[in-house]
Write a protein that holds these residues in place. Structure first.
Motif, PDB file in Angstrom:
ATOM      1  N   ASP A   1       0.830  -1.201   0.000  1.00 25.14           N
ATOM      2  CA  ASP A   1       0.000   0.000   0.000  1.00 25.14           C
ATOM      3  C   ASP A   1       0.868   1.255   0.000  1.00 25.14           C
ATOM      4  N   ARG A   2       1.926   1.228   0.781  1.00 25.84           N
ATOM      5  CA  ARG A   2       2.852   2.370   0.827  1.00 25.84           C
ATOM      6  C   ARG A   2       3.499   2.597  -0.535  1.00 25.84           C
ATOM      7  N   LYS A   3       3.936   1.514  -1.173  1.00 24.42           N
ATOM      8  CA  LYS A   3       4.555   1.653  -2.495  1.00 24.42           C
ATOM      9  C   LYS A   3       3.539   2.173  -3.507  1.00 24.42           C
ATOM     10  N   ARG A   4       2.322   1.656  -3.444  1.00 25.19           N
ATOM     11  CA  ARG A   4       1.264   2.087  -4.362  1.00 25.19           C
ATOM     12  C   ARG A   4       1.017   3.594  -4.231  1.00 25.19           C
ATOM     13  N   CYS A   5       0.963   4.073  -3.005  1.00 24.81           N
ATOM     14  CA  CYS A   5       0.744   5.509  -2.767  1.00 24.81           C
ATOM     15  C   CYS A   5       1.903   6.337  -3.303  1.00 24.81           C
ATOM     16  N   ARG A   6       3.117   5.886  -3.060  1.00 26.50           N
ATOM     17  CA  ARG A   6       4.281   6.615  -3.568  1.00 26.50           C
ATOM     18  C   ARG A   6       4.291   6.663  -5.090  1.00 26.50           C
ATOM     19  N   THR A   7       3.963   5.540  -5.710  1.00 27.30           N
ATOM     20  CA  THR A   7       3.939   5.471  -7.172  1.00 27.30           C
ATOM     21  C   THR A   7       2.899   6.428  -7.748  1.00 27.30           C
ATOM     22  N   GLN A   8       1.772   6.544  -7.076  1.00 25.70           N
ATOM     23  CA  GLN A   8       0.693   7.423  -7.536  1.00 25.70           C
ATOM     24  C   GLN A   8       0.860   8.860  -7.066  1.00 25.70           C
ATOM     25  N   GLY A   9       1.925   9.120  -6.300  1.00 30.28           N
ATOM     26  CA  GLY A   9       2.186  10.471  -5.828  1.00 30.28           C
ATOM     27  C   GLY A   9       1.268  10.924  -4.709  1.00 30.28           C
ATOM     28  N   ARG A  10       0.635   9.969  -4.030  1.00 27.48           N
ATOM     29  CA  ARG A  10      -0.253  10.300  -2.911  1.00 27.48           C
ATOM     30  C   ARG A  10       0.491  10.168  -1.591  1.00 27.48           C
ATOM     31  N   HIS A  11       0.001  10.876  -0.592  1.00 26.85           N
ATOM     32  CA  HIS A  11       0.558  10.772   0.759  1.00 26.85           C
ATOM     33  C   HIS A  11       0.111   9.448   1.373  1.00 26.85           C
ATOM     34  N   TRP A  12       1.046   8.755   2.011  1.00 24.65           N
ATOM     35  CA  TRP A  12       0.708   7.490   2.661  1.00 24.65           C
ATOM     36  C   TRP A  12       0.664   7.690   4.163  1.00 24.65           C
ATOM     37  N   ALA A  13      -0.286   7.064   4.806  1.00 21.02           N
ATOM     38  CA  ALA A  13      -0.374   7.060   6.264  1.00 21.02           C
ATOM     39  C   ALA A  13      -0.928   5.716   6.715  1.00 21.02           C
ATOM     40  N   PHE A  14      -0.421   5.239   7.830  1.00 20.93           N
ATOM     41  CA  PHE A  14      -0.922   3.985   8.385  1.00 20.93           C
ATOM     42  C   PHE A  14      -2.344   4.208   8.882  1.00 20.93           C
ATOM     43  N   GLU A  15      -3.229   3.290   8.512  1.00 22.93           N
ATOM     44  CA  GLU A  15      -4.635   3.418   8.908  1.00 22.93           C
ATOM     45  C   GLU A  15      -4.982   2.309   9.905  1.00 22.93           C
ATOM     46  N   SER A  16      -5.419   2.731  11.078  1.00 22.25           N
ATOM     47  CA  SER A  16      -5.711   1.748  12.117  1.00 22.25           C
ATOM     48  C   SER A  16      -6.897   0.863  11.760  1.00 22.25           C
ATOM     49  N   ARG A  17      -7.810   1.353  10.902  1.00 23.41           N
ATOM     50  CA  ARG A  17      -8.962   0.513  10.548  1.00 23.41           C
ATOM     51  C   ARG A  17      -8.522  -0.739   9.802  1.00 23.41           C
ATOM     52  N   LYS A  18      -7.433  -0.647   9.036  1.00 25.12           N
ATOM     53  CA  LYS A  18      -6.907  -1.840   8.355  1.00 25.12           C
ATOM     54  C   LYS A  18      -6.333  -2.825   9.369  1.00 25.12           C
ATOM     55  N   ALA A  19      -5.685  -2.295  10.399  1.00 26.47           N
ATOM     56  CA  ALA A  19      -5.166  -3.168  11.453  1.00 26.47           C
ATOM     57  C   ALA A  19      -6.318  -3.840  12.195  1.00 26.47           C
ATOM     58  N   TRP A  20      -7.387  -3.084  12.457  1.00 30.11           N
ATOM     59  CA  TRP A  20      -8.551  -3.663  13.136  1.00 30.11           C
ATOM     60  C   TRP A  20      -9.178  -4.754  12.278  1.00 30.11           C
ATOM     61  N   LYS A  21      -9.237  -4.543  10.963  1.00 27.56           N
ATOM     62  CA  LYS A  21      -9.791  -5.579  10.076  1.00 27.56           C
ATOM     63  C   LYS A  21      -8.961  -6.852  10.183  1.00 27.56           C
ATOM     64  N   THR A  22      -7.643  -6.709  10.293  1.00 27.27           N
ATOM     65  CA  THR A  22      -6.777  -7.874  10.441  1.00 27.27           C
ATOM     66  C   THR A  22      -7.032  -8.565  11.780  1.00 27.27           C
ATOM     67  N   LEU A  23      -7.235  -7.794  12.834  1.00 32.54           N
ATOM     68  CA  LEU A  23      -7.555  -8.396  14.139  1.00 32.54           C
ATOM     69  C   LEU A  23      -8.889  -9.134  14.103  1.00 32.54           C
ATOM     70  N   TYR A  24      -9.880  -8.553  13.433  1.00 33.82           N
ATOM     71  CA  TYR A  24     -11.158  -9.253  13.274  1.00 33.82           C
ATOM     72  C   TYR A  24     -10.964 -10.552  12.502  1.00 33.82           C
ATOM     73  N   LYS A  25     -10.194 -10.465  11.427  1.00 36.08           N
ATOM     74  CA  LYS A  25      -9.948 -11.653  10.606  1.00 36.08           C
ATOM     75  C   LYS A  25      -9.257 -12.734  11.431  1.00 36.08           C
ATOM     76  N   LEU A  26      -8.277 -12.349  12.234  1.00 35.77           N
ATOM     77  CA  LEU A  26      -7.585 -13.304  13.093  1.00 35.77           C
ATOM     78  C   LEU A  26      -8.530 -13.920  14.108  1.00 35.77           C
ATOM     79  N   THR A  27      -9.390 -13.106  14.688  1.00 37.98           N
ATOM     80  CA  THR A  27     -10.358 -13.600  15.671  1.00 37.98           C
ATOM     81  C   THR A  27     -11.322 -14.600  15.034  1.00 37.98           C
TER      82      THR A  27
END
Length: 143
Positions: A40-66
C-alpha cells in the motif's frame, strides 16, 4: 477471581492441541498484513499520494484473526467431540484454506512490492494447480 483464572486455564488446556494450527494461521496473517502495508505504501508513492498507516486496516486484520481462530476451534471441536469416530480433519482443512488465502494475498503483495516476475509466475502456477485440483475433484463427484 480464582474461578475466572481457573476457568480460563482450563479452557486453554482443553484447546492446547489446536495451538499449532492457530499459530500457523497467525503467522500467515501477520506476514500478509506486513506485506500489505508495504504494498500500500509503495502504491501511494507510485501514484504520488501521501501514505499514512490506517488503524482501521489493522482492526480488520484483528477481526480476521479472531474469526479464523474461532473457526479453527469450532472445526477442531467437531473433529474431536462431534465426530470422533471419523477422520474428517476439518480443523486442518479450515486452517489450510485460511493459510492458502493469506499466501495468495502475500504473493500479490510481493509481486507489487518487488515487481519481480517470479511472484507473478507463482501466482499463475498456484491458480492453475488449484483450478486443476478443483476440476479433478468435481469430476470425481460426478462419477
Amino acid at each position: 477471581m480464582k474461578t475466572i483464572s481457573g476457568g480460563t486455564a482450563s479452557l486453554l488446556a482443553l484447546l492446547s492441541p489446536v495451538r499449532p494450527l492457530v499459530v500457523c494461521a497467525l503467522l500467515f496473517m501477520v506476514l500478509d498484513f506486513v506485506t500489505g502495508v508495504a504494498a500500500d505504501r509503495k502504491r501511494c508513492r507510485t501514484q504520488g499520494r501521501h501514505w499514512a498507516f490506517e488503524s482501521r486496516k489493522a482492526w480488520k486484520t484483528l477481526y480476521k484473526l479472531t474469526f479464523a481462530t474461532t473457526g479453527i476451534v469450532m472445526t477442531w471441536t467437531i473433529d474431536r467431540y462431534v465426530f470422533p469416530f471419523a477422520t474428517l480433519n476439518l480443523a486442518n482443512l479450515f486452517t489450510g484454506f485460511v493459510c492458502g488465502v493469506e499466501l495468495w494475498s502475500y504473493l500479490e503483495n510481493a509481486a507489487e512490492i518487488s515487481e519481480h516476475p517470479l511472484f507473478r509466475w507463482l501466482q499463475q502456477y498456484m491458480k492453475r494447480k488449484i483450478d486443476n485440483q478443483l476440476n479433478d475433484s468435481t469430476d470425481d463427484l460426478r462419477k
